[in-house]
Design an enzyme around this catalytic site. Structure first.
Site, PDB file in Angstrom:
ATOM      1  N   CYS A 193      53.767  94.323 -35.355  1.00  0.00           N
ATOM      2  CA  CYS A 193      54.349  93.591 -36.492  1.00  0.00           C
ATOM      3  C   CYS A 193      55.814  93.963 -36.504  1.00  0.00           C
ATOM      4  O   CYS A 193      56.158  95.147 -36.321  1.00  0.00           O
ATOM      5  CB  CYS A 193      53.672  94.027 -37.796  1.00  0.00           C
ATOM      6  N   CYS A 232      58.072  86.973 -35.917  1.00  0.00           N
ATOM      7  CA  CYS A 232      56.932  87.394 -36.727  1.00  0.00           C
ATOM      8  C   CYS A 232      55.670  87.177 -35.903  1.00  0.00           C
ATOM      9  O   CYS A 232      55.404  86.041 -35.468  1.00  0.00           O
ATOM     10  CB  CYS A 232      56.898  86.554 -37.998  1.00  0.00           C
TER      11      CYS A 232
HETATM   12  N1  DGL Z   1      56.574  90.757 -39.754  1.00  0.00           N
HETATM   13  C1  DGL Z   1      55.361  90.030 -39.672  1.00  0.00           C
HETATM   14  C2  DGL Z   1      54.686  90.214 -38.315  1.00  0.00           C
HETATM   15  O1  DGL Z   1      55.344  90.507 -37.340  1.00  0.00           O
HETATM   16  C3  DGL Z   1      54.328  90.088 -40.748  1.00  0.00           C
HETATM   17  C4  DGL Z   1      54.489  90.780 -42.017  1.00  0.00           C
HETATM   18  C5  DGL Z   1      53.705  90.102 -43.118  1.00  0.00           C
HETATM   19  O2  DGL Z   1      52.515  90.405 -43.309  1.00  0.00           O
HETATM   20  O3  DGL Z   1      54.309  89.255 -43.764  1.00  0.00           O
HETATM   21  O4  DGL Z   1      53.498  90.036 -38.194  1.00  0.00           O
END
Ligand code: DGL
Length: 273
Positions: free
Chosen positions: A188, A74
């Site tokens: 993301c 993430c």
């Molecule tokens: N998948 C997450 C990232 O790579 C974030 C998504 C969210 O806002 O929870 O930043």
């Protein structure tokens, strides 16, 4: 130790895109994937909140699952907390993800690059430093994509379509002529799942850059250096702080290869921030 699982963690289903790359690179490993869905999205929450959750989930994976390495799949959590995790667990091999600006600069001819990411990632000091280190090499159009990760979590196709149209429009003019954006960074881990929808607006010539494969290669390097590579049967266990059948449905849609049915895991509640 080499038989212990590798922890993989995201606010929700986005990290499954990284897990796919990890499985392809490390087919003999066991993975425990944690989706912190009860506390998602991270991207529109405070840095302190995300840091607190990230530390709580890491602690849970270490204490309850005996992980031998952790992949923070993430961008938002990495930006908020990777330095804290390194301090908390100095002996644990740890891999984070950040928007792949350097590979984008290497790939772009027009030197105009769009970065789609969460508001939290783009506002972080870590991202600011990364961008500043490359500022003389390319022009970056940064687009905070509020709501897009949530729409992907909900598999809400009309919202996904509308948000992809809006955010590619916000980025600017795509194409391979001078001045146009010829490279798009998926900053993301949720966004690779809507690459086809984004592509409808960018056209075929634009390069899309995500971080799954380099993260998987870095994980292999760290495990090799720590002599912790497994040679058994690869497996995936899914955990969520949200609704287990929802994670199963996302895994059925997006995860390449089988996984055991998801179970509910509630790590020690983080202090409300
Ligand atoms: N998948 C997450 C990232 O790579 C974030 C998504 C969210 O806002 O929870 O930043």
């Amino acid at each position: 130790m080499s038989d212990s699982p590798i922890g993989v963690f995201d606010s929700g289903v986005g990290g499954l895109s990284v897990l796919n790359a990890l499985r392809a690179e490390l087919p003999h490993e066991r993975f425990v994937y944690f989706a912190d869905t009860a506390h998602a999205p991270y991207g529109e929450r405070s840095e302190a909140y995300v840091a607190e959750r990230t530390r709580a989930v890491a602690r849970h994976l270490i204490d309850r699952h005996g992980i031998k390495a952790l992949v923070v799949a993430c961008n938002t959590a990495t930006a908020a907390a990777i330095h804290l995790l390194r301090a908390d667990h100095p002996a644990l091999p740890l891999v984070g993800v950040e928007p792949a600006l350097k590979p984008a600069v290497a790939r772009s001819r027009t030197r105009h690059i769009a970065v789609l990411a969460t508001r939290g990632t783009l506002a972080s000091r870590k991202f600011e430093a990364l961008q500043a280190s490359l500022a003389d090499q390319a022009r970056f159009s940064l687009v905070p994509c509020d709501g897009l990760a949530s729409a992907i979590e909900a598999a809400d196709a009309p919202s996904i379509a509308a948000l992809c149209a809006r955010y590619t429009g916000d980025a600017g003019d795509f194409g391979d002529a001078d001045g146009q954006i010829d490279t798009l960074v998926l900053g993301c881990t949720h966004y690779p799942f809507v690459a086809a929808e984004l592509r409808r607006h960018t056209g075929e010539s634009v390069h899309f850059i995500d971080t799954g494969a380099p993260v998987a290669q870095q994980t292999r390097r760290l495990l090799t250096a720590a002599a912790r590579l497994a040679d058994g049967e690869g497996k995936v266990e899914l955990l969520t702080s949200g609704v287990a059948p929802q994670l199963d449905a996302a895994a059925a849609r997006w995860l390449v290869g089988p996984a055991a049915p998801a179970s509910l895991a509630l790590p020690i509640a983080s202090a409300a921030v």
